[in-house]
Write a protein that holds these residues in place. Sequence first.
Motif, mmCIF file in Angstrom:
data_model
loop_
_atom_site.group_PDB
_atom_site.id
_atom_site.type_symbol
_atom_site.label_atom_id
_atom_site.label_comp_id
_atom_site.label_asym_id
_atom_site.label_seq_id
_atom_site.Cartn_x
_atom_site.Cartn_y
_atom_site.Cartn_z
ATOM 1 N N ALA A 134 51.845 38.572 55.861
ATOM 2 C CA ALA A 134 50.463 37.871 55.230
ATOM 3 C C ALA A 134 50.570 37.913 53.745
ATOM 4 C CB ALA A 134 49.283 38.359 55.823
ATOM 5 N N PRO A 135 50.037 36.980 52.926
ATOM 6 C CA PRO A 135 50.043 37.179 51.508
ATOM 7 C C PRO A 135 48.933 38.323 51.104
ATOM 8 C CG PRO A 135 49.856 35.059 52.155
ATOM 9 C CD PRO A 135 49.534 35.745 53.390
ATOM 10 N N LEU A 136 49.465 39.042 50.138
ATOM 11 C CA LEU A 136 48.574 39.932 49.558
ATOM 12 C C LEU A 136 47.511 39.325 48.813
ATOM 13 C CD1 LEU A 136 51.617 42.518 47.851
ATOM 14 C CD2 LEU A 136 50.159 42.718 49.990
ATOM 15 N N GLY A 137 46.320 39.941 48.863
ATOM 16 C CA GLY A 137 44.968 39.738 48.510
ATOM 17 C C GLY A 137 45.029 39.674 46.931
ATOM 18 N N PHE A 138 44.046 38.884 46.186
ATOM 19 C CA PHE A 138 43.784 39.115 44.757
ATOM 20 C C PHE A 138 43.575 40.410 44.263
ATOM 21 C CE2 PHE A 138 41.910 38.329 40.695
ATOM 22 C CZ PHE A 138 42.723 37.590 40.162
ATOM 23 N N PHE A 139 42.573 41.102 45.005
ATOM 24 C CA PHE A 139 42.277 42.355 44.813
ATOM 25 C C PHE A 139 42.582 43.623 45.594
ATOM 26 C CE2 PHE A 139 38.659 39.798 43.259
ATOM 27 C CZ PHE A 139 38.785 39.988 42.006
ATOM 28 N N ASP A 140 43.856 43.384 46.259
ATOM 29 C CA ASP A 140 44.508 44.305 47.335
ATOM 30 C C ASP A 140 45.019 45.581 46.196
ATOM 31 O OD1 ASP A 140 43.833 43.212 49.390
ATOM 32 O OD2 ASP A 140 45.804 42.472 49.979
ATOM 33 N N PHE A 141 45.324 45.391 44.961
ATOM 34 C CA PHE A 141 46.100 46.379 44.146
ATOM 35 C C PHE A 141 44.898 47.159 43.421
ATOM 36 C CE2 PHE A 141 48.840 43.028 44.709
ATOM 37 C CZ PHE A 141 50.213 43.546 44.672
ATOM 38 N N THR A 142 43.744 46.529 43.351
ATOM 39 C CA THR A 142 42.661 47.148 42.432
ATOM 40 C C THR A 142 42.300 48.524 42.449
ATOM 41 O OG1 THR A 142 41.657 44.600 42.295
ATOM 42 C CG2 THR A 142 40.388 46.442 41.679
#
Length: 574
Positions: free
Chosen positions: A164-172
């Motif tokens: 599944a694509p990574l979310g915008f804030f997954d890295f935050t």
Amino acid sequence: MYQQVSLSLIMIVLVACLFGTRLKPAWAFAGAISVSYLAGLIDLEGVLINFTNPSLITLILLILISIGIEKTAFVRKLSTSLAKGSLSKSVTKLGLSTAFLSSFTNNTAVVASLISAVKENKTHAPSKLLLPLSYTAILGGTLTLIGTSTNLIVNGFAVDAGMAPLGFFDFTLVGLAVLSAGLIAILLLLKFLPNYQEADDEVTPFYLEGKVKASSKLIGKTVEENGLRELKDIFLAEIIRGEKRIAAVTPKQVIKAGDILLFSGDLKSVPLLKQFDGLEVIHDKHEMAVEHFVEVVISHSSSLVGQTLKDANFRKEFKAAVVAIRRGHSRLEGSFANIQLQAGDSLILAPSSDFQSNKKLKREFVYISGLDLQSHLDEKQSHCVFAGFIAVIGLSIFDVVPLVKGLIVLLIAFMLWGVVSVSEVKRRFPLELFVIVGSAIGLAKLMIDTGVATQISEFVLSLVGQFGPYTALVVIFFLTLLCTELITNNAAAALSFPIAYSLAIGFGVSPLPFIMAVAFGASASFISPFGYQTNLMVYSAGNYQIKDYIKVGVPMSLVYSITALIFIPIVFPF
């Protein structure tokens, strides 16, 4: 079996080219995917579809939209506030602002926008601010999906692998941890950064060239007899005589007509060379006073990169003569005409009266002393630009409008409104990055599909499997970090991802922590000025030496790595 052997050979050659030659990564990756096609490992449609990957298109659009954002009043206000307060306060403001901007826009563009302000500030030495500027731009890029090209590239790899694509804030969460630890480390390490404004004994290693005219009185006399060994803060390093290069010049070396004398040392000593009869330091009638000189730093997107001054027809194109060249503290060899220019090189120019009106200056240089290169937007335009960008990001986060569609509409709006011109889009289009990422996505998919990545991961498993998945994650992280320092961040992510993904499958655990190890490892470039574009941009601008990066970069890298390796498995459990 044929596919595995063929692809293994291609990848071995690719790695050898990246690590052992000066071949540009774009050419290496393009060559690798082309040979894979010719060898029948992938069909033409399979090659081309990688260049339409949504993550790659998003990355390109973000870079182009950042052209408008870097013109906003926010960047200008940040520039004017840098000199206010103590050094620690200035670095903190600079660091937090740079990190914030870098989390949403291209960090290379952020650094390019702020170099001039840092160089021109009168309160703190630029050498105390420029490296923190680069480091916090790197740290800020780890905060969001769009903060750095490696995050988007890794997302593209993950989607192609069936995840599944990574979310915008997954890295935050992990990004905030490394940013906090990194900024504290920078503040503690400030005392180890050089202060070249105060270090009177530091000699700036500019590289100067003088030509002996046929009528010169220097001819027929030795270096010692001409007094060329007794100059203050400048020394004769080499003599170019026709096709011959005379290095380690001795006092008894006789000067001949047409000799090109290459000096190294302090730019302030240049006028001393005027005392020597028949020695042309600048090959036209420019004033020799140092205060009339202009310093420029070559941009990463400049057409001058890879060219010599002669090939670029520099004097005619820019209405200025090059007096001196500096590449950090590296020792340059050969005459000016044969030096291949690099991004980050500092040139000292003797400008003509037409120099400042040259429209090419903004395109080719990231910094020009005494000139503001940026075209600024007014307050209303700035607010509209930020509002439009935030709206596109917000609609994407809440799954109302896909990010790619929103960015396309925003870029068109910027162009119609005049915020970004067509010529700027053409000039700033990151062709090399486009080629690297598009090719790398195809190669990563091939490594997984053919089983090459599985074989490599099985070998790694045989070495560290008994110690569990966390040890393997640490190995992948440091492998990626090493590749980033030695080649480039994007190439490092491309080489490490398929191995990391296969390792996770081999352990039977979630691939997410391994993917994050690749993403954060690929952004961990602090030790070398050549591993990350922003480090290279401040290298000559801050008059740094390699040892400056090592003194500050090694502890920074350790703090970053320890923090990332603690938080990655907590936020993304196996």
